[in-house]
Design a protein around this motif. Structure first.
Motif, PDB file in Angstrom:
ATOM      1  N   GLY A 181      -6.940   6.415  -8.024  1.00 49.47           N
ATOM      2  CA  GLY A 181      -5.928   5.705  -8.790  1.00 49.47           C
ATOM      3  C   GLY A 181      -5.352   4.489  -8.092  1.00 49.47           C
ATOM      4  N   PRO A 182      -4.908   4.613  -6.827  1.00 50.19           N
ATOM      5  CA  PRO A 182      -4.338   3.439  -6.149  1.00 50.19           C
ATOM      6  C   PRO A 182      -5.326   2.278  -5.994  1.00 50.19           C
ATOM      7  N   LEU A 183      -6.609   2.571  -5.951  1.00 50.99           N
ATOM      8  CA  LEU A 183      -7.605   1.514  -5.788  1.00 50.99           C
ATOM      9  C   LEU A 183      -7.843   0.738  -7.078  1.00 50.99           C
ATOM     10  N   LEU A 184      -7.596   1.361  -8.212  1.00 50.55           N
ATOM     11  CA  LEU A 184      -7.977   0.768  -9.498  1.00 50.55           C
ATOM     12  C   LEU A 184      -6.786   0.212 -10.271  1.00 50.55           C
ATOM     13  N   ALA A 185      -5.638   0.101  -9.615  1.00 44.26           N
ATOM     14  CA  ALA A 185      -4.450  -0.437 -10.279  1.00 44.26           C
ATOM     15  C   ALA A 185      -4.397  -1.954 -10.095  1.00 44.26           C
ATOM     16  N   GLY A 186      -4.014  -2.660 -11.156  1.00 45.83           N
ATOM     17  CA  GLY A 186      -3.842  -4.100 -11.062  1.00 45.83           C
ATOM     18  C   GLY A 186      -4.930  -4.881 -11.773  1.00 45.83           C
ATOM     19  N   SER A 187      -4.959  -6.170 -11.519  1.00 48.01           N
ATOM     20  CA  SER A 187      -5.937  -7.069 -12.136  1.00 48.01           C
ATOM     21  C   SER A 187      -7.321  -6.837 -11.532  1.00 48.01           C
ATOM     22  N   PRO A 188      -8.379  -7.338 -12.191  1.00 40.61           N
ATOM     23  CA  PRO A 188      -9.725  -7.190 -11.613  1.00 40.61           C
ATOM     24  C   PRO A 188      -9.826  -7.721 -10.182  1.00 40.61           C
ATOM     25  N   GLU A 189      -9.142  -8.835  -9.915  1.00 39.57           N
ATOM     26  CA  GLU A 189      -9.193  -9.390  -8.563  1.00 39.57           C
ATOM     27  C   GLU A 189      -8.528  -8.448  -7.555  1.00 39.57           C
ATOM     28  N   GLU A 190      -7.414  -7.860  -7.959  1.00 41.91           N
ATOM     29  CA  GLU A 190      -6.728  -6.912  -7.079  1.00 41.91           C
ATOM     30  C   GLU A 190      -7.555  -5.655  -6.870  1.00 41.91           C
ATOM     31  N   VAL A 191      -8.241  -5.208  -7.924  1.00 44.92           N
ATOM     32  CA  VAL A 191      -9.100  -4.032  -7.802  1.00 44.92           C
ATOM     33  C   VAL A 191     -10.242  -4.306  -6.837  1.00 44.92           C
ATOM     34  N   VAL A 192     -10.848  -5.497  -6.935  1.00 45.25           N
ATOM     35  CA  VAL A 192     -11.948  -5.847  -6.030  1.00 45.25           C
ATOM     36  C   VAL A 192     -11.469  -5.822  -4.578  1.00 45.25           C
ATOM     37  N   ARG A 193     -10.292  -6.386  -4.325  1.00 48.97           N
ATOM     38  CA  ARG A 193      -9.772  -6.383  -2.950  1.00 48.97           C
ATOM     39  C   ARG A 193      -9.477  -4.963  -2.474  1.00 48.97           C
ATOM     40  N   ALA A 194      -8.886  -4.152  -3.359  1.00 50.73           N
ATOM     41  CA  ALA A 194      -8.564  -2.771  -2.978  1.00 50.73           C
ATOM     42  C   ALA A 194      -9.824  -1.969  -2.710  1.00 50.73           C
ATOM     43  N   LEU A 195     -10.849  -2.167  -3.545  1.00 49.37           N
ATOM     44  CA  LEU A 195     -12.107  -1.456  -3.334  1.00 49.37           C
ATOM     45  C   LEU A 195     -12.757  -1.881  -2.027  1.00 49.37           C
ATOM     46  N   GLY A 196     -12.722  -3.156  -1.748  1.00 47.17           N
ATOM     47  CA  GLY A 196     -13.319  -3.652  -0.512  1.00 47.17           C
ATOM     48  C   GLY A 196     -12.679  -3.053   0.721  1.00 47.17           C
ATOM     49  N   ALA A 197     -11.365  -2.815   0.636  1.00 46.95           N
ATOM     50  CA  ALA A 197     -10.651  -2.257   1.782  1.00 46.95           C
ATOM     51  C   ALA A 197     -10.644  -0.737   1.783  1.00 46.95           C
ATOM     52  N   GLY A 198     -11.074  -0.136   0.674  1.00 44.85           N
ATOM     53  CA  GLY A 198     -10.952   1.318   0.555  1.00 44.85           C
ATOM     54  C   GLY A 198     -12.208   2.019   0.084  1.00 44.85           C
ATOM     55  N   ILE A 199     -13.371   1.536   0.519  1.00 47.45           N
ATOM     56  CA  ILE A 199     -14.624   2.166   0.089  1.00 47.45           C
ATOM     57  C   ILE A 199     -14.699   3.617   0.536  1.00 47.45           C
ATOM     58  N   SER A 200     -14.235   3.904   1.756  1.00 47.62           N
ATOM     59  CA  SER A 200     -14.269   5.296   2.222  1.00 47.62           C
ATOM     60  C   SER A 200     -13.384   6.179   1.345  1.00 47.62           C
ATOM     61  N   GLN A 201     -12.260   5.634   0.882  1.00 48.62           N
ATOM     62  CA  GLN A 201     -11.367   6.372  -0.016  1.00 48.62           C
ATOM     63  C   GLN A 201     -12.057   6.642  -1.350  1.00 48.62           C
ATOM     64  N   LEU A 202     -12.793   5.646  -1.857  1.00 48.49           N
ATOM     65  CA  LEU A 202     -13.539   5.823  -3.098  1.00 48.49           C
ATOM     66  C   LEU A 202     -14.610   6.898  -2.929  1.00 48.49           C
ATOM     67  N   ARG A 203     -15.293   6.886  -1.790  1.00 46.37           N
ATOM     68  CA  ARG A 203     -16.328   7.889  -1.548  1.00 46.37           C
ATOM     69  C   ARG A 203     -15.728   9.293  -1.460  1.00 46.37           C
ATOM     70  N   LEU A 204     -14.549   9.409  -0.881  1.00 48.97           N
ATOM     71  CA  LEU A 204     -13.877  10.707  -0.846  1.00 48.97           C
ATOM     72  C   LEU A 204     -13.544  11.184  -2.257  1.00 48.97           C
ATOM     73  N   SER A 205     -13.166  10.249  -3.132  1.00 49.91           N
ATOM     74  CA  SER A 205     -12.889  10.631  -4.518  1.00 49.91           C
ATOM     75  C   SER A 205     -14.154  11.131  -5.205  1.00 49.91           C
ATOM     76  N   LEU A 206     -15.289  10.519  -4.884  1.00 47.79           N
ATOM     77  CA  LEU A 206     -16.564  10.986  -5.428  1.00 47.79           C
ATOM     78  C   LEU A 206     -16.876  12.400  -4.951  1.00 47.79           C
ATOM     79  N   LEU A 207     -16.605  12.669  -3.685  1.00 49.84           N
ATOM     80  CA  LEU A 207     -16.835  14.005  -3.147  1.00 49.84           C
ATOM     81  C   LEU A 207     -15.937  15.026  -3.849  1.00 49.84           C
ATOM     82  N   ALA A 208     -14.651  14.684  -3.999  1.00 49.83           N
ATOM     83  CA  ALA A 208     -13.725  15.595  -4.674  1.00 49.83           C
ATOM     84  C   ALA A 208     -14.163  15.844  -6.117  1.00 49.83           C
ATOM     85  N   ASP A 209     -14.593  14.800  -6.802  1.00 45.41           N
ATOM     86  CA  ASP A 209     -15.046  14.960  -8.184  1.00 45.41           C
ATOM     87  C   ASP A 209     -16.318  15.797  -8.270  1.00 45.41           C
ATOM     88  N   THR A 210     -17.186  15.656  -7.285  1.00 50.03           N
ATOM     89  CA  THR A 210     -18.421  16.445  -7.281  1.00 50.03           C
ATOM     90  C   THR A 210     -18.107  17.927  -7.097  1.00 50.03           C
TER      91      THR A 210
END
Length: 213
Positions: free
Chosen positions: A34-63
């Motif tokens: 959730g925190p990575l995907l909040a805001g405008s597309p540009e803000e999301v891109v920056r958040a994803l770039g800084a938080g890829i490990s966090q995104l991968r952890l979310s994938l693990l939790a979802d799996t």
């Protein structure tokens, strides 16, 4: 050894699986992704770039949540088919259908780290595709909830919990349909998501503590 429909071990297994689903689902969606995907597309891109490990952890939790959901579909069928074999089968099919759609949506989300550097806007679209797949899956889960409420109403589970599961199905269905076709209504519907959180937590605790269906 085969377990009967009222075997406390099997009922508590259902409760444990439900607890895994609740904890992993909330962790993946609210705390990690959730925190990575909040805001405008540009803000999301920056958040994803800084938080890829966090995104991968979310994938693990979802799996983990997805695996628990599949297992719970099978366990609930075994527990509830003595009430109505046809309804228990239908509930299992709709829950497994939801799992298929969520699994497919995770494939879209899993592609984000690979495309983020070369096509950042496409990476954002992949997160949108994941959200759409999740919402379509929740429409199937809404049908599952309606069927489960009938089965639980006829079981040893308190009627207030069964009724809460029925209302949860309405909330899930309305929320997912609104996100797909009338997103302006989401601000009205979002507070109602407290109902599924309370009802499903109550069912989880009943299964774990009372171990009766």
């Amino acid at each position: 050894m085969a377990a009967s429909h009222d075997d406390p071990r099997l009922v508590r297994l259902a409760g444990a699986l439900y607890l895994v689903i609740i904890l992993c689902g909330l962790t993946a969606e609210l705390m990690l992704r959730g925190p990575l995907l909040a805001g405008s597309p540009e803000e999301v891109v920056r958040a994803l770039g800084a938080g890829i490990s966090q995104l991968r952890l979310s994938l693990l939790a979802d799996t983990v949540m997805l695996l628990a959901d599949v297992a719970l579909a099978l366990v609930f069928f075994g527990l509830l088919r003595h009430i109505s074999a046809s309804l228990a089968l239908a509930a299992m099919v709709f829950r497994l259908g939801q799992a298929v759609l969520i699994g497919a949506s995770l494939m879209a989300l899993g592609s984000v780290p690979m495309v983020l550097a070369d096509a950042p806007r496409l990476a954002v679209h992949m997160t949108d595709l994941h959200a759409i797949g999740y919402d379509v899956g929740l429409i199937l889960f809404a049908v599952n909830s309606a069927i489960m409420s009938v089965l639980l109403w006829r079981s040893a589970v308190p009627n207030v919990i069964a009724g809460g599961i029925a209302v949860s199905g309405v909330v899930y269905g309305a929320g997912s349909l609104a996100r797909l076709v009338a997103p302006e209504w989401m601000a009205v519907i979002e507070p109602a998501y407290v109902v599924p959180m309370v009802a499903e937590s109550a069912l989880c605790l009943w299964l774990l503590i009372r171990a009766r269906v």
